[in-house]
Design an enzyme around this catalytic site. Structure first.
Site, mmCIF file in Angstrom:
data_model
loop_
_atom_site.group_PDB
_atom_site.id
_atom_site.type_symbol
_atom_site.label_atom_id
_atom_site.label_comp_id
_atom_site.label_asym_id
_atom_site.label_seq_id
_atom_site.Cartn_x
_atom_site.Cartn_y
_atom_site.Cartn_z
ATOM 1 N N ASP A 115 -8.159 2.762 -8.440
ATOM 2 C CA ASP A 115 -9.582 1.907 -8.581
ATOM 3 C C ASP A 115 -10.516 2.701 -8.064
ATOM 4 O O ASP A 115 -10.595 3.654 -7.079
ATOM 5 C CB ASP A 115 -9.218 0.732 -7.540
ATOM 6 C CG ASP A 115 -8.221 -0.263 -8.152
ATOM 7 O OD1 ASP A 115 -8.122 -0.711 -9.176
ATOM 8 O OD2 ASP A 115 -7.153 -0.797 -7.313
ATOM 9 N N ASP A 122 0.833 -1.132 0.053
ATOM 10 C CA ASP A 122 -0.085 0.050 -0.095
ATOM 11 C C ASP A 122 0.895 1.176 -0.018
ATOM 12 O O ASP A 122 1.658 1.327 0.900
ATOM 13 C CB ASP A 122 -0.872 0.095 1.121
ATOM 14 C CG ASP A 122 -2.108 1.132 1.091
ATOM 15 O OD1 ASP A 122 -1.940 2.010 0.611
ATOM 16 O OD2 ASP A 122 -2.976 0.819 2.074
ATOM 17 N N TYR A 177 -4.497 0.825 -18.549
ATOM 18 C CA TYR A 177 -5.696 0.906 -18.210
ATOM 19 C C TYR A 177 -6.485 1.885 -19.138
ATOM 20 O O TYR A 177 -7.529 1.651 -19.452
ATOM 21 C CB TYR A 177 -5.905 1.229 -16.682
ATOM 22 C CG TYR A 177 -7.133 1.195 -16.053
ATOM 23 C CD1 TYR A 177 -8.052 0.255 -15.749
ATOM 24 C CD2 TYR A 177 -8.053 2.648 -16.139
ATOM 25 C CE1 TYR A 177 -9.005 0.465 -14.957
ATOM 26 C CE2 TYR A 177 -9.203 2.633 -15.784
ATOM 27 C CZ TYR A 177 -9.831 1.616 -15.081
ATOM 28 O OH TYR A 177 -11.005 1.452 -14.654
ATOM 29 N N LYS A 182 -19.255 1.393 -5.750
ATOM 30 C CA LYS A 182 -20.243 1.106 -4.771
ATOM 31 C C LYS A 182 -20.075 2.248 -3.701
ATOM 32 O O LYS A 182 -18.961 2.270 -3.151
ATOM 33 C CB LYS A 182 -20.323 -0.308 -4.394
ATOM 34 C CG LYS A 182 -20.843 -1.359 -5.423
ATOM 35 C CD LYS A 182 -20.825 -2.672 -4.986
ATOM 36 C CE LYS A 182 -21.254 -3.494 -6.146
ATOM 37 N NZ LYS A 182 -20.531 -5.089 -5.919
HETATM 38 C C1 LIG Z 1 -7.182 0.542 -12.198
HETATM 39 S S1 LIG Z 1 -5.293 0.108 -11.919
HETATM 40 C C2 LIG Z 1 -4.545 1.142 -12.802
HETATM 41 C C3 LIG Z 1 -3.142 0.816 -13.051
HETATM 42 C C4 LIG Z 1 -2.205 1.868 -13.913
HETATM 43 N N1 LIG Z 1 -1.942 3.070 -13.035
HETATM 44 C C5 LIG Z 1 -2.806 2.134 -15.300
HETATM 45 O O1 LIG Z 1 -3.418 3.278 -15.499
HETATM 46 O O2 LIG Z 1 -2.774 1.226 -16.158
HETATM 47 C C6 LIG Z 1 -4.902 0.597 -10.050
HETATM 48 C C7 LIG Z 1 -3.631 0.014 -9.577
HETATM 49 O O3 LIG Z 1 -3.486 0.766 -8.384
HETATM 50 C C8 LIG Z 1 -2.902 -0.388 -7.537
HETATM 51 N N2 LIG Z 1 -3.426 0.033 -6.173
HETATM 52 C C9 LIG Z 1 -4.582 0.116 -5.551
HETATM 53 N N3 LIG Z 1 -4.289 0.555 -4.348
HETATM 54 C C10 LIG Z 1 -3.194 0.915 -4.099
HETATM 55 C C11 LIG Z 1 -2.529 1.312 -3.073
HETATM 56 N N4 LIG Z 1 -3.092 1.589 -1.867
HETATM 57 N N5 LIG Z 1 -1.184 1.559 -3.247
HETATM 58 C C12 LIG Z 1 -0.379 1.071 -4.319
HETATM 59 N N6 LIG Z 1 -1.180 0.696 -5.432
HETATM 60 C C13 LIG Z 1 -2.409 0.427 -5.270
HETATM 61 C C14 LIG Z 1 -3.744 -1.702 -8.047
HETATM 62 O O4 LIG Z 1 -3.071 -2.878 -7.611
HETATM 63 C C15 LIG Z 1 -3.742 -1.508 -9.432
HETATM 64 O O5 LIG Z 1 -2.849 -2.009 -10.155
#
Ligand SMILES: C[S@@+](CC[C@H](N)C(=O)[O-])C[C@H]1O[C@@H](n2cnc3c(N)ncnc32)[C@H](O)[C@@H]1O
Length: 239
Positions: free
Chosen positions: A133, A111, A209, A137
């Protein structure tokens, strides 16, 4: 004092890694990873790199690392910290790092908030939060990365005039982000015309993404904020 944090991210493991991916995880990842246990308090992030860097930028949730790698390649004098707990994404990024022979990336595989908590005040010059993310919801909104406590902490570790870039393809999260940044009193949205948030600039590489979202017909928004100088916080008029 560090508060116990609920883990924010979704899945950490994907499909079983192939042999070559497992070797990257075993041999290369440990050399890039930041070890918090052994680190000083606070961490001066420029000391995490093997050679002097002009400034340090941090990317939260780099996914498979397209943006992180492109920024590292285009800005070799900058130290990049990439945060990503999803192991398949980590090995993809590391594959790219090895292929491009980059030596200016350090890795945090948990994290991002746990690392940000340990960084020295006013030590980061740019922060990227690209397509976090959306947790659409209502009962999951508390998992959203962009939140008041995170923005407060980011404001503390960012230098005066440092840039925070956030992108999203989710309209609900967009409104949430705009509201929270507006309420922060610390970050100024720098957009002057709609193209500033509708069009990704050439110094802002695309992510996996994002390309998928565009293919599926969703509009992406690109937000740039400036961390107000500490002596002008709350003074948006003059910013
Ligand atoms: C929707 S994906 C987007 C990935 C990338 N930024 C892209 O645009 O292709 C969100 C990413 O954030 C990571 N993530 C979510 N919460 C996080 C956190 N608290 N710290 C670090 N990474 C996190 C997830 O594992 C995921 O790979």
């Amino acid at each position: 004092m560090e508060e116990a944090k609920r883990i924010l991210y979704g899945r950490r493991r994907g499909r079983k890694l192939r042999g070559s991916q497992q070797r990257l995880l075993d041999d290369v990842v440990p050399r890039l990873e930041i070890a918090l246990d052994d680190a000083p308090r606070p961490i001066a992030p420029e000391t995490l790199f093997d050679r002097p860097v002009r400034e340090v930028w941090l990317e939260v949730g780099f996914g498979a690392g397209e943006h992180l790698l492109a920024q590292a390649a285009a800005n070799r004098d900058v130290g990049m910290i990439g945060c990503e707990p999803y192991v398949t994404g980590v090995v993809r990024m590391v594959r790219g790092l090895v292929d491009a022979r980059l030596d200016n990336i350090r890795l945090w595989r948990d994290d991002a908030r746990l690392l940000i908590d340990r960084l020295a005040e006013a030590s980061l010059s740019r922060v990227f939060v690209l397509f976090p993310d959306p947790w659409p919801k209502t009962r999951h909104h508390k998992r959203r990365f962009v939140s008041r406590p995170v923005l407060e902490r980011l404001a503390a570790v960012m230098r005066d005039d440092a840039e925070l870039r956030i992108a999203t393809d989710d309209n609900g999260y967009l409104v949430w982000i705009l509201d929270r940044l507006q309420a922060s009193g610390t970050f100024l949205w720098t957009a002057k015309t709609p193209s500033d948030w509708r069009v990704r600039s050439s110094d802002w590489p695309a992510t996996r993404y994002e390309l998928k979202a565009l293919e599926e017909g969703r509009r992406c928004t690109y937000l740039r904020y400036r961390r107000l100088p500490r002596d002008r916080q709350g003074d948006r008029q003059g910013a």
